[in-house]
Design a protein around this motif. Sequence first.
Motif, short mmCIF file in Angstrom:
data_model
loop_
_atom_site.label_atom_id
_atom_site.label_comp_id
_atom_site.label_asym_id
_atom_site.label_seq_id
_atom_site.Cartn_x
_atom_site.Cartn_y
_atom_site.Cartn_z
N HIS A 42 0.81 -1.21 0.00
CA HIS A 42 0.00 0.00 0.00
C HIS A 42 0.85 1.27 0.00
N ILE A 43 2.15 1.11 -0.07
CA ILE A 43 3.07 2.25 -0.07
C ILE A 43 3.53 2.47 -1.51
N ARG A 44 3.54 3.74 -1.93
CA ARG A 44 3.94 4.06 -3.31
C ARG A 44 5.42 3.79 -3.53
N GLU A 45 5.73 3.24 -4.66
CA GLU A 45 7.12 2.99 -5.05
C GLU A 45 7.65 4.19 -5.81
N PRO A 46 8.93 4.40 -5.86
CA PRO A 46 9.98 3.57 -5.27
C PRO A 46 10.09 3.76 -3.76
N ILE A 47 10.44 2.65 -3.12
CA ILE A 47 10.60 2.62 -1.67
C ILE A 47 12.09 2.43 -1.36
N VAL A 48 12.60 3.21 -0.45
CA VAL A 48 13.98 3.07 0.02
C VAL A 48 13.91 2.59 1.47
N TRP A 49 14.65 1.51 1.78
CA TRP A 49 14.65 0.93 3.13
C TRP A 49 15.96 1.24 3.83
N LYS A 50 15.86 1.58 5.10
CA LYS A 50 17.02 1.66 5.98
C LYS A 50 16.82 0.56 7.01
N ARG A 51 17.57 -0.49 6.89
CA ARG A 51 17.45 -1.64 7.79
C ARG A 51 18.18 -1.38 9.10
N PRO A 52 17.81 -2.10 10.15
CA PRO A 52 18.52 -1.93 11.43
C PRO A 52 20.02 -2.22 11.26
N HIS A 53 20.82 -1.45 11.92
CA HIS A 53 22.28 -1.59 11.94
C HIS A 53 22.95 -1.26 10.61
N ALA A 54 22.18 -0.86 9.61
CA ALA A 54 22.77 -0.44 8.34
C ALA A 54 23.14 1.03 8.47
N PRO A 55 24.17 1.47 7.76
CA PRO A 55 24.54 2.88 7.82
C PRO A 55 23.37 3.74 7.34
N PHE A 56 23.23 4.91 7.93
CA PHE A 56 22.16 5.82 7.54
C PHE A 56 22.56 6.56 6.28
N GLU A 57 21.79 6.36 5.22
CA GLU A 57 22.01 7.06 3.96
C GLU A 57 20.66 7.49 3.43
N LEU A 58 20.57 8.71 2.99
CA LEU A 58 19.33 9.18 2.39
C LEU A 58 19.24 8.72 0.95
N PRO A 59 18.04 8.63 0.42
CA PRO A 59 17.89 8.18 -0.97
C PRO A 59 18.62 9.09 -1.94
N ARG A 60 19.28 8.48 -2.89
CA ARG A 60 19.98 9.24 -3.93
C ARG A 60 19.08 9.45 -5.13
N VAL A 61 17.99 8.71 -5.16
CA VAL A 61 17.01 8.82 -6.24
C VAL A 61 15.70 9.30 -5.64
N GLU A 62 14.80 9.74 -6.49
CA GLU A 62 13.48 10.17 -6.03
C GLU A 62 12.78 8.98 -5.38
N ALA A 63 12.42 9.13 -4.13
CA ALA A 63 11.73 8.07 -3.39
C ALA A 63 10.37 8.57 -2.96
N HIS A 64 9.35 7.77 -3.20
CA HIS A 64 8.02 8.13 -2.71
C HIS A 64 7.88 7.73 -1.25
N ALA A 65 8.68 6.75 -0.83
CA ALA A 65 8.60 6.29 0.56
C ALA A 65 9.99 5.95 1.06
N LEU A 66 10.18 6.26 2.33
CA LEU A 66 11.42 5.93 3.03
C LEU A 66 11.02 5.16 4.28
N ILE A 67 11.48 3.92 4.38
CA ILE A 67 11.17 3.09 5.54
C ILE A 67 12.42 3.03 6.41
N LEU A 68 12.26 3.49 7.65
CA LEU A 68 13.37 3.54 8.59
C LEU A 68 13.10 2.58 9.74
N GLU A 69 13.77 1.46 9.72
CA GLU A 69 13.63 0.52 10.83
C GLU A 69 14.58 0.96 11.94
N ASP A 70 14.10 0.90 13.17
CA ASP A 70 14.87 1.27 14.36
C ASP A 70 15.33 2.73 14.29
N VAL A 71 14.36 3.63 14.10
CA VAL A 71 14.66 5.05 13.97
C VAL A 71 15.30 5.61 15.24
#
Length: 136
Positions: A42-71
């Motif tokens: 139900h979330i518009r694509e493209p979706i960028v995910w930030k997984r737990p323990h992964a380095p924090f990086e913002l999307p380099r491409v146009e993202a309709h959604a950003l999912i931040l696990e363990d904010v």
Amino acid sequence: TDVSLLAPYPTEWARLCARRHNMLVEGPPDATRAVLRWLEPHIREPIVWKRPHAPFELPRVEAHALILEDVAALTAGDQATLLAYLDDRESVTQVVSTAEQPLFALVTRGLFDAALYYRLNVVLLRLDASDPPDAP
């Protein structure tokens, strides 16, 4: 995707899907991951995910959604960067974030940026440890 759990809330579900509000999901990791899987179609694509323990990086491409696990694990610098990104993007990107514990407790202790908290917490879904992880 089974949305029968939302049958009593048709107006709220329709608004959530139509408006693409930012959402904060608080609860145990298994339950919050289940909610993300449930919401993903139900979330518009493209979706960028930030997984737990992964380095924090913002999307380099146009993202309709950003999912931040363990904010809650974002550093103060990461929080400032994210807030600036959201301000620059003029709310084009929907952010769905998760936290294991209530994030407001970190705000009150000065460990999480209050402005960012209120940007992420447009819709708050708080899960109990007894919620079944396969049926949020």
